[in-house]
Design a protein around this motif. Sequence first.
Motif, PDB file in Angstrom:
ATOM      1  N   LEU A  55      45.227  45.354  38.938  1.00 31.55           N
ATOM      2  CA  LEU A  55      44.935  45.195  40.378  1.00 31.55           C
ATOM      3  C   LEU A  55      43.434  45.305  40.633  1.00 31.55           C
ATOM      4  CD1 LEU A  55      45.587  45.404  43.521  1.00 31.55           C
ATOM      5  CD2 LEU A  55      45.885  47.861  43.130  1.00 31.55           C
ATOM      6  N   ASP A  56      42.898  44.388  41.454  1.00 27.68           N
ATOM      7  CA  ASP A  56      41.529  44.533  41.963  1.00 27.68           C
ATOM      8  C   ASP A  56      41.573  44.451  43.487  1.00 27.68           C
ATOM      9  OD1 ASP A  56      38.920  44.468  42.715  1.00 27.68           O
ATOM     10  OD2 ASP A  56      38.242  43.171  41.096  1.00 27.68           O
ATOM     11  N   PRO A  57      41.496  45.581  44.177  1.00 28.31           N
ATOM     12  CA  PRO A  57      41.611  45.580  45.641  1.00 28.31           C
ATOM     13  C   PRO A  57      40.363  45.096  46.376  1.00 28.31           C
ATOM     14  CG  PRO A  57      41.345  47.816  44.841  1.00 28.31           C
ATOM     15  CD  PRO A  57      41.379  46.933  43.622  1.00 28.31           C
ATOM     16  N   PHE A  58      39.284  44.831  45.641  1.00 35.74           N
ATOM     17  CA  PHE A  58      38.061  44.230  46.219  1.00 35.74           C
ATOM     18  C   PHE A  58      37.679  43.077  45.284  1.00 35.74           C
ATOM     19  CE2 PHE A  58      38.141  48.685  47.443  1.00 35.74           C
ATOM     20  CZ  PHE A  58      37.996  48.595  48.818  1.00 35.74           C
ATOM     21  N   MET A  59      38.480  42.030  45.365  1.00 36.32           N
ATOM     22  CA  MET A  59      38.517  41.002  44.334  1.00 36.32           C
ATOM     23  C   MET A  59      37.237  40.174  44.224  1.00 36.32           C
ATOM     24  SD  MET A  59      41.209  37.907  44.541  1.00 36.32           S
ATOM     25  CE  MET A  59      40.567  37.300  46.108  1.00 36.32           C
ATOM     26  N   GLY A  60      36.564  39.891  45.363  1.00 37.59           N
ATOM     27  CA  GLY A  60      35.357  39.056  45.345  1.00 37.59           C
ATOM     28  C   GLY A  60      35.642  37.692  44.736  1.00 37.59           C
ATOM     29  N   SER A  61      34.852  37.328  43.725  1.00 38.20           N
ATOM     30  CA  SER A  61      35.026  36.016  43.089  1.00 38.20           C
ATOM     31  C   SER A  61      36.193  36.012  42.105  1.00 38.20           C
ATOM     32  CB  SER A  61      33.744  35.610  42.375  1.00 38.20           C
ATOM     33  OG  SER A  61      33.480  36.533  41.337  1.00 38.20           O
ATOM     34  N   GLY A  62      36.896  37.135  41.991  1.00 38.97           N
ATOM     35  CA  GLY A  62      38.135  37.160  41.216  1.00 38.97           C
ATOM     36  C   GLY A  62      37.952  37.333  39.727  1.00 38.97           C
ATOM     37  N   THR A  63      36.811  37.865  39.302  1.00 39.20           N
ATOM     38  CA  THR A  63      36.565  38.004  37.858  1.00 39.20           C
ATOM     39  C   THR A  63      37.716  38.759  37.179  1.00 39.20           C
ATOM     40  OG1 THR A  63      34.262  38.276  38.531  1.00 39.20           O
ATOM     41  CG2 THR A  63      34.739  38.528  36.200  1.00 39.20           C
ATOM     42  N   THR A  64      38.141  39.865  37.796  1.00 33.20           N
ATOM     43  CA  THR A  64      39.210  40.681  37.181  1.00 33.20           C
ATOM     44  C   THR A  64      40.478  39.855  37.011  1.00 33.20           C
ATOM     45  OG1 THR A  64      38.276  42.623  38.260  1.00 33.20           O
ATOM     46  CG2 THR A  64      40.510  42.837  37.413  1.00 33.20           C
ATOM     47  N   LEU A  65      40.834  39.079  38.032  1.00 34.28           N
ATOM     48  CA  LEU A  65      42.081  38.296  37.983  1.00 34.28           C
ATOM     49  C   LEU A  65      41.984  37.172  36.952  1.00 34.28           C
ATOM     50  CD1 LEU A  65      42.262  39.690  40.844  1.00 34.28           C
ATOM     51  CD2 LEU A  65      43.719  37.786  41.472  1.00 34.28           C
ATOM     52  N   ILE A  66      40.826  36.537  36.919  1.00 36.73           N
ATOM     53  CA  ILE A  66      40.648  35.403  36.002  1.00 36.73           C
ATOM     54  C   ILE A  66      40.751  35.890  34.557  1.00 36.73           C
ATOM     55  CG2 ILE A  66      38.901  33.743  35.184  1.00 36.73           C
ATOM     56  CD1 ILE A  66      38.159  33.513  38.274  1.00 36.73           C
ATOM     57  N   VAL A  67      40.127  37.026  34.288  1.00 39.14           N
ATOM     58  CA  VAL A  67      40.177  37.574  32.926  1.00 39.14           C
ATOM     59  C   VAL A  67      41.597  38.059  32.614  1.00 39.14           C
ATOM     60  CG1 VAL A  67      39.279  39.390  31.427  1.00 39.14           C
ATOM     61  CG2 VAL A  67      37.729  38.173  32.945  1.00 39.14           C
ATOM     62  N   ALA A  68      42.225  38.727  33.570  1.00 38.06           N
ATOM     63  CA  ALA A  68      43.598  39.233  33.355  1.00 38.06           C
ATOM     64  C   ALA A  68      44.532  38.065  33.052  1.00 38.06           C
ATOM     65  CB  ALA A  68      44.074  39.998  34.586  1.00 38.06           C
ATOM     66  N   ASN A  69      44.393  36.996  33.791  1.00 38.85           N
ATOM     67  CA  ASN A  69      45.227  35.817  33.621  1.00 38.85           C
ATOM     68  C   ASN A  69      45.044  35.246  32.208  1.00 38.85           C
ATOM     69  OD1 ASN A  69      45.725  32.720  34.068  1.00 38.85           O
ATOM     70  ND2 ASN A  69      46.790  33.802  35.701  1.00 38.85           N
ATOM     71  N   ARG A  70      43.769  35.141  31.806  1.00 38.35           N
ATOM     72  CA  ARG A  70      43.474  34.630  30.457  1.00 38.35           C
ATOM     73  C   ARG A  70      44.076  35.529  29.371  1.00 38.35           C
ATOM     74  NH1 ARG A  70      38.656  36.044  28.188  1.00 38.35           N
ATOM     75  NH2 ARG A  70      37.347  35.757  30.024  1.00 38.35           N
ATOM     76  N   MET A  71      44.131  36.847  29.652  1.00 36.68           N
ATOM     77  CA  MET A  71      44.639  37.791  28.651  1.00 36.68           C
ATOM     78  C   MET A  71      46.144  38.039  28.807  1.00 36.68           C
ATOM     79  SD  MET A  71      41.441  40.446  28.804  1.00 36.68           S
ATOM     80  CE  MET A  71      41.995  41.582  27.541  1.00 36.68           C
TER      81      MET A  71
END
Length: 292
Positions: free
Chosen positions: A229-245
């Motif tokens: 979870l990233d509750p302050f997602m911004g450009s979504g770096t956390t989500l993009i990396v999580a998705n890739r992994m």
Amino acid sequence: MEITTDIYLGDSKEQLKLLPNNSVDLIVTSPPYADQRKNTYGGIHHDKYVDWFLPISEQLLRVLKPTGTFVLNIKEKVVEGERSIYVIELILEMRKQGWLWTEEFIWHKKNCYPGKWPNRFRDAWERLLQFNKNRKFNMYQEEVMVPMGEWANSRLKNLSETDKTRDNSKVGSGFGKNISNWLYRDKAYPTNVLHLATECNNKNHSAAFPEELPEWFIKLFTKENDMVLDPFMGSGTTLIVANRMRRNSIGIDIVPEYCEMVKKQLRPVELYLFESKAVYEAVKLKRRITVR
Ligand SMILES: C[S@@+](CC[C@H](N)C(=O)[O-])C[C@H]1O[C@@H](n2cnc3c(N)ncnc32)[C@H](O)[C@@H]1O
């Protein structure tokens, strides 16, 4: 198994209430720092920062699994020649809320700009505060091991007698070391300092994480199919990396443009992962991206 990426548009304080209890394995986030970027997404006055953050951290405590970890990237600013103390106050208040402050990693920004100030040097690091609900939490240390390095060749070949037995800490910290254990090994555990360049090529957000930052914590604290979870997602770096992994992920941001941008960005990232369009088509059915 299906990998999901859910994006919520709105204030984290409210949007987090939609998530179930004990459902997240890792939270990695960088909230707006006090008094910064007022023009883009609103800064919070340093005196009000703790009161602003506590209802959010209360929700984070509720949604994090007992085995989960919360990594908070934050740095106090300078106010009238002194370091502000809201981060320290926040740590104390979060402990009262039920969090354990288990560790602090340092993000050394190895490419920070040069500068000159009359009473300090350039700020080249930020805090990465680790909080947990329990003293026992999931941690996959082998996933982040680093090469032993050249120094080992000379240092480890000239061991003293104390280096060959377990040398218990003299200050009673419980830490001990037996240096001879590391002889002839290729890899060592890393330190709690992360030497990462700030992201220069992401022009869509003024404060984006380098991808290596969430990647390192995702490796260390989660396995495939876990929830990030990233509750302050911004450009979504956390989500993009999580998705890739191949981790499930949830992102929240108050700015509609950021939510749209992340949604758009996630698709090409998926495509880039697979060796051919046919393989991509087969796998993408198992991925779901939702904007709420
Ligand atoms: C420092 S940035 C995060 C950058 C992110 N780590 C990245 O890699 O792009 C903080 C983000 O928090 C968002 N934000 C600010 N206040 C918020 C709130 N109350 N709820 C949700 N998001 C918020 C801002 O719009 C901004 O995108």
